[in-house]
Design a protein around this motif. Sequence first.
Motif, short mmCIF file in Angstrom:
data_model
loop_
_atom_site.label_atom_id
_atom_site.label_comp_id
_atom_site.label_asym_id
_atom_site.label_seq_id
_atom_site.Cartn_x
_atom_site.Cartn_y
_atom_site.Cartn_z
N LYS A 1 0.55 -1.43 0.11
CA LYS A 1 0.16 -0.09 0.03
C LYS A 1 0.97 1.37 -0.03
CE LYS A 1 -4.09 -1.73 0.11
NZ LYS A 1 -5.14 -1.44 -0.79
N SER B 1 4.18 1.84 -1.18
CA SER B 1 5.22 1.74 -2.22
C SER B 1 5.68 3.07 -2.38
CB SER B 1 4.85 0.95 -3.43
OG SER B 1 3.85 1.98 -4.17
N SER C 1 6.02 4.67 -5.11
CA SER C 1 5.23 5.30 -6.24
C SER C 1 3.89 6.14 -5.61
CB SER C 1 4.97 4.59 -7.40
OG SER C 1 4.13 3.39 -6.86
N ARG C 2 3.30 5.27 -4.41
CA ARG C 2 2.18 5.75 -3.96
C ARG C 2 2.55 6.63 -2.94
NH1 ARG C 2 -2.32 1.00 -3.17
NH2 ARG C 2 -2.28 0.11 -5.12
N LEU D 1 2.95 9.76 -5.16
CA LEU D 1 1.63 10.27 -5.51
C LEU D 1 0.73 11.09 -4.23
CD1 LEU D 1 -0.49 10.44 -7.40
CD2 LEU D 1 -1.74 8.21 -6.78
N LEU D 2 0.90 10.57 -3.09
CA LEU D 2 0.32 11.14 -2.06
C LEU D 2 0.82 12.37 -1.70
CD1 LEU D 2 -0.48 8.18 0.40
CD2 LEU D 2 -2.04 9.69 -0.83
#
Length: 343
Positions: free
Chosen positions: A130, A132, A134-135, A138-139
């Motif tokens: 959840k 990672s 990349s995430r 993004l957040l």
Amino acid sequence: MFPEGNTFSCATLRNQVSRIFLYAFLSVGIACTVVGNFLVVLSIAYFKRLQSPTNSFVMSLAVADCLVGLVVMPYSMVRTVEGCWYFGALFCQLHSSLDVLLCTASIFHLSCIAFDRYYAVCNPLIYSLKMSRSRVALLIVICWAVPILISFGPIMLDLHIAGVDILLPQDVCVFLVNRIYAVMASMVAFYLPMAIMLVAYWRIFKAAKRQARQINSSKKQRHRNAMRRERKAAKTLGIIMGVFLIFWMPFFTVNIVDPFIEYSTEVVVWDIFLWLGYINSSLNPFLYGFFNRSFRRAFLMFIGCRVCMPGSSSGMELSHTKKDPNELRALYLWQSNSIFIVL
């Protein structure tokens, strides 16, 4: 808020002594904001041990809070102390936009950290999936993009004052908003992140408390230790949410109410509540960083210039504490802006 007629003057009624005191007091707050958050950025950027998904949020939070101290608070200080705005109408709009942008970004980062810790503690098996890189990236982009959308666009285009018929003097910079903007912006900038933080921290505390009881129920001494740690966890969680609510709730409450009471809130009330919000940016590095021994050691190493000494490196161990392997099952590294609660 402002008297009728053309006799209004923004000139301050404060005497010289009170002005000097306010300048000195607020300058200390600005210095603490900049230095404290800059230390957080330096520590995470330099020490590899501090470079984790959660600390990516912490670093971005520190950047936002540091910019609050650098580009927002100094001009707000002059406005508060002098009672006048000396920097022109265009810069008033720019200052208001930066104020909304950076303070909202700071609050968004706090809610993202709560979300990150929720998965780390309550769903540890899927945490790496959840959260990672990349995430996390993004957040962080969202934490900056949404505040930009609700600040620069509406404010620079005067959409936030559409329908407001109050004419302000040219030497006054007061952030008036219409009812729609007041409600929508406050919901997005504060109340939604607040709800995320409340739910996440409540579930974190319940999960940590349940786990501590399961591990320590067999031995009385360990049970007493568990209860003591539960109280510590509850206290820390209470401090986190308490500080956040105490320093930001008054401002956003008045921000919503003021347009519905015909902008009758006194300027001094706005100043007090706004500076309470700024103080939250000043406290973040202390509240979040100094609760963590690794951050504390990193800060001391920078303050004492020990990072320049022979033998120091970016990969050095920052924690002196060693855990027994059997105790690691009972260890929750729960960090909210890098606060670790060991249960």
